[in-house]
Design an enzyme around this catalytic site. Structure first.
Site, short mmCIF file in Angstrom:
data_model
loop_
_atom_site.label_atom_id
_atom_site.label_comp_id
_atom_site.label_asym_id
_atom_site.label_seq_id
_atom_site.Cartn_x
_atom_site.Cartn_y
_atom_site.Cartn_z
N LYS A 116 -25.40 55.82 94.44
CA LYS A 116 -24.16 55.37 95.08
C LYS A 116 -24.37 54.92 96.53
CE LYS A 116 -22.45 56.24 91.18
NZ LYS A 116 -22.20 55.15 90.24
N GLU A 275 -15.24 48.84 91.41
CA GLU A 275 -14.08 49.66 91.78
C GLU A 275 -13.84 49.58 93.28
OE1 GLU A 275 -14.77 53.38 88.64
OE2 GLU A 275 -15.07 53.69 90.79
N GLU A 288 -17.45 51.97 93.83
CA GLU A 288 -18.59 52.10 92.91
C GLU A 288 -18.63 50.89 92.01
OE1 GLU A 288 -18.31 55.77 90.65
OE2 GLU A 288 -18.06 56.92 92.49
N ASN A 290 -19.48 50.05 88.00
CA ASN A 290 -19.78 50.60 86.67
C ASN A 290 -20.49 49.53 85.85
OD1 ASN A 290 -18.35 52.99 87.28
ND2 ASN A 290 -16.45 51.92 86.85
N ARG A 292 -21.14 49.12 82.71
CA ARG A 292 -20.86 49.26 81.28
C ARG A 292 -19.51 48.63 80.97
NH1 ARG A 292 -19.09 53.99 83.88
NH2 ARG A 292 -16.87 54.27 83.58
N VAL A 295 -13.53 52.20 79.19
CA VAL A 295 -12.45 52.62 78.28
C VAL A 295 -11.28 51.65 78.37
CG1 VAL A 295 -10.73 54.43 77.83
CG2 VAL A 295 -13.08 55.08 78.43
C1 MV4 Z 1 -12.86 58.22 98.42
C2 MV4 Z 1 -11.53 58.59 98.68
C3 MV4 Z 1 -11.06 58.43 99.97
N1 MV4 Z 1 -11.87 57.95 100.92
N2 MV4 Z 1 -13.63 57.74 99.41
C4 MV4 Z 1 -12.95 59.62 93.84
C5 MV4 Z 1 -13.80 59.09 92.76
C6 MV4 Z 1 -14.97 58.44 93.40
N3 MV4 Z 1 -15.27 57.21 92.75
C7 MV4 Z 1 -14.55 58.24 94.82
N4 MV4 Z 1 -13.30 58.89 95.00
C8 MV4 Z 1 -12.67 58.83 96.18
N5 MV4 Z 1 -13.39 58.33 97.20
C9 MV4 Z 1 -13.14 57.63 100.64
N6 MV4 Z 1 -13.92 57.16 101.60
C10 MV4 Z 1 -10.75 59.10 97.63
C11 MV4 Z 1 -11.32 59.23 96.39
C12 MV4 Z 1 -10.45 59.79 95.38
C13 MV4 Z 1 -9.96 59.01 94.33
C14 MV4 Z 1 -10.32 57.68 94.17
C15 MV4 Z 1 -9.84 56.93 93.12
C16 MV4 Z 1 -8.98 57.50 92.21
C17 MV4 Z 1 -8.61 58.81 92.33
C18 MV4 Z 1 -9.09 59.58 93.38
C19 MV4 Z 1 -8.70 60.90 93.51
C20 MV4 Z 1 -9.18 61.66 94.54
C21 MV4 Z 1 -10.07 61.10 95.47
#
Ligand code: MV4
Length: 456
Positions: A116, A275, A288, A290, A292, A295
């Site tokens: 990541k 994303e 991120e 993905n 693939r 879903v």
């Molecule tokens: C974050 C964030 C806030 N600020 N990064 C959750 C999954 C992973 N892909 C990264 N995530 C998050 N990263 C920063 N800098 C909040 C989340 C996050 C979140 C993101 C997408 C959908 C749901 C979430 C639920 C909690 C936290």
């Protein structure tokens, strides 16, 4: 074109890939574990190979067994679906070494996006907006303190080998930094065998918006617009929709261009998703990638009128895209609800068992992707998702009304499901307004009483 594809997966996605293969006149090989012999993907494939016991580590996650199944059946390609081996670079290399086409990006792209911190660096170099934070991984607490002073609070410590919400620590004040840094690193070391972490500013109340991409082997990349996956519980998506209720044509163009630019920079091939976090000021940041098919891909299929699995297979076989971004049009509104064999009344606890009756909704604009049927026994060994209900309407309001109607028609007896949860969400004023963030589900579930159902 491929002659015979082995589908290295189970459940609805295995069936979904088999359907695409049939329409392309490609032979199909289903693999199954001993727990899946009565599954529909086995029934609808041309051939079946039982590859091992119920335990995924000895069946769907066992590269050697899958490659052996290709050898006995003469399959020339492997479709990994999602989960299991779909983002396993070693498996894709093993396929290549056995003269099998892995339907997905190169092992290099899988590896780079799986790291990541590296993925973020590559995207930043490509010119994709990223969340301000450390320049790559942080190897000492002193370095963490220096970055934190720069970035400010709240901040988030993320594991390089994590992803999808695994291995993250929110840090609200400086006093919490040292503990968060050391526990995040120790947890990541224990969980992934890699303790590397990096730091980002914490984006408050974001939405999760992702762009669906498709790239051919000749550098041509298009996007199919966005999916809004903000409605999640503990990093499990529950409902996805497109367009995002907060999307504008200008924002979509910028986000789509950013996703395509990033994918071009990493030499991406095949279907993929970038994303983004979207904040309340409409700023978006790479989260991120993905590597693939996901879903929720049917949301984009309905929205842009495309069969993404067929397209994914075509480009994997070396066919050029044959169209450009301008040819891709989207219209109306699509919503997908994930129907899981879980009990929303008991903390969404998985509830496998026998489905005694199963009636699927129908009518205009209603699609159900499922491997389940009346009498089907849901094995306890795998994911609890048993169906995806996808509806489209001309507007978000029409899609919401259609989804309510379709959920009311969807009858599943014998096990609890997430259908009643979805039905309540679709009556919620904040959901209907479209003005919600990733904290929606938690707030919704913690409410003492549900608000009065709203009309749209
Ligand atoms: C974050 C964030 C806030 N600020 N990064 C959750 C999954 C992973 N892909 C990264 N995530 C998050 N990263 C920063 N800098 C909040 C989340 C996050 C979140 C993101 C997408 C959908 C749901 C979430 C639920 C909690 C936290």
């Amino acid at each position: 074109m491929f002659k015979k594809i082995l589908i290295a997966n189970r459940g609805e996605i295995a069936l979904r890939v088999i359907r695409a293969c049939k329409e392309l006149d490609i032979g199909t090989v289903a693999v199954d574990s001993e727990a899946d012999r009565d599954s529909l993907h086995v029934r609808f494939a041309d051939e079946e190979v039982c590859i091992g016991p119920a335990r995924a580590a000895e069946s769907y996650l066992a590269p050697k067994r899958i490659i052996a199944a290709c050898e006995v059946t003469g399959a020339d390609a492997v479709h990994p679906g999602y989960g299991f081996l779909a983002e396993n670079a070693d498996f894709s290399e093993m396929c290549a070494a056995s003269n099998l086409h892995f339907i997905g990006p190169t092992p290099e792209a899988i590896r780079a996006m799986g790291d990541k911190a590296l993925a973020k660096k590559m995207m930043q170099r490509a010119g994709v907006p990223v969340v301000p934070g450390s320049d790559g991984v942080i190897d000492s607490f002193d370095a963490a303190r220096a970055v934190a002073a720069d970035v400010g609070y709240p901040l988030i410590v993320k594991a390089s080998a994590g992803g999808g919400g695994r291995g993250m620590r929110l840090v609200k004040v400086p006093a919490e930094l040292e503990r968060a840094f050391s526990t995040a690193s120790a947890e990541a070391q224990a969980a992934f065998g890699n303790g590397e972490v990096y730091i980002e500013r914490f984006v408050l109340r974001p939405r999760h918006v992702e762009i669906q991409l498709l790239a051919d082997n000749y550098g041509q990349i298009v996007h199919f617009g966005e999916r809004d996956c903000t409605l999640q519980r503990r990093h499990q998506k529950l409902l996805e929709e497109s367009p995002s209720p907060v999307m504008t044509p200008a924002l979509r163009a910028r986000m789509g261009d950013a996703a395509v630019l990033g994918a071009q920079h990493v030499g991406y091939r095949g279907a993929g998703t970038v994303e983004f976090l979207l904040d309340d000021r409409h700023e978006f940041y790479f989260m991120e990638m993905n590597t693939r098919i996901q879903v929720e891909h049917p949301v984009s299929e309905e929205q842009a009128d495309v069969d993404l699995i067929k397209e994914q297979i075509r480009v994997a076989a070396g066919e050029p895209l044959g169209y450009t971004q301008e040819d891709i049009k989207w219209s109306g509104h699509t919503i997908e609800c994930r129907v899981n064999a879980e009990d929303p009344e008991r903390d969404f606890r998985p509830a496998p068992g026998t489905i005694t009756s199963f009636h699927i909704p129908g009518g205009h604009g209603v699609r159900v992707d499922t491997h389940a049927y009346a009498g089907y026994v849901i094995p306890p060994h795998y994911d609890s998702m048993i169906a995806k209900l996808i509806v489209r309407g001309r507007s978000r309001e029409e899609a919401i009304r259609k989804m309510r109607r379709a959920l009311d028609e969807f009858i599943i007896e014998g096990i609890p499901t997430t259908i009643p949860f979805h039905r309540k969400v679709l009556d919620d004023a904040d959901f209907v307004s479209g003005q919600f963030d990733t904290g929606f589900v938690e707030r919704f579930l913690n409410r003492d009483t549900q608000s009065k159902p709203v009309k749209v």
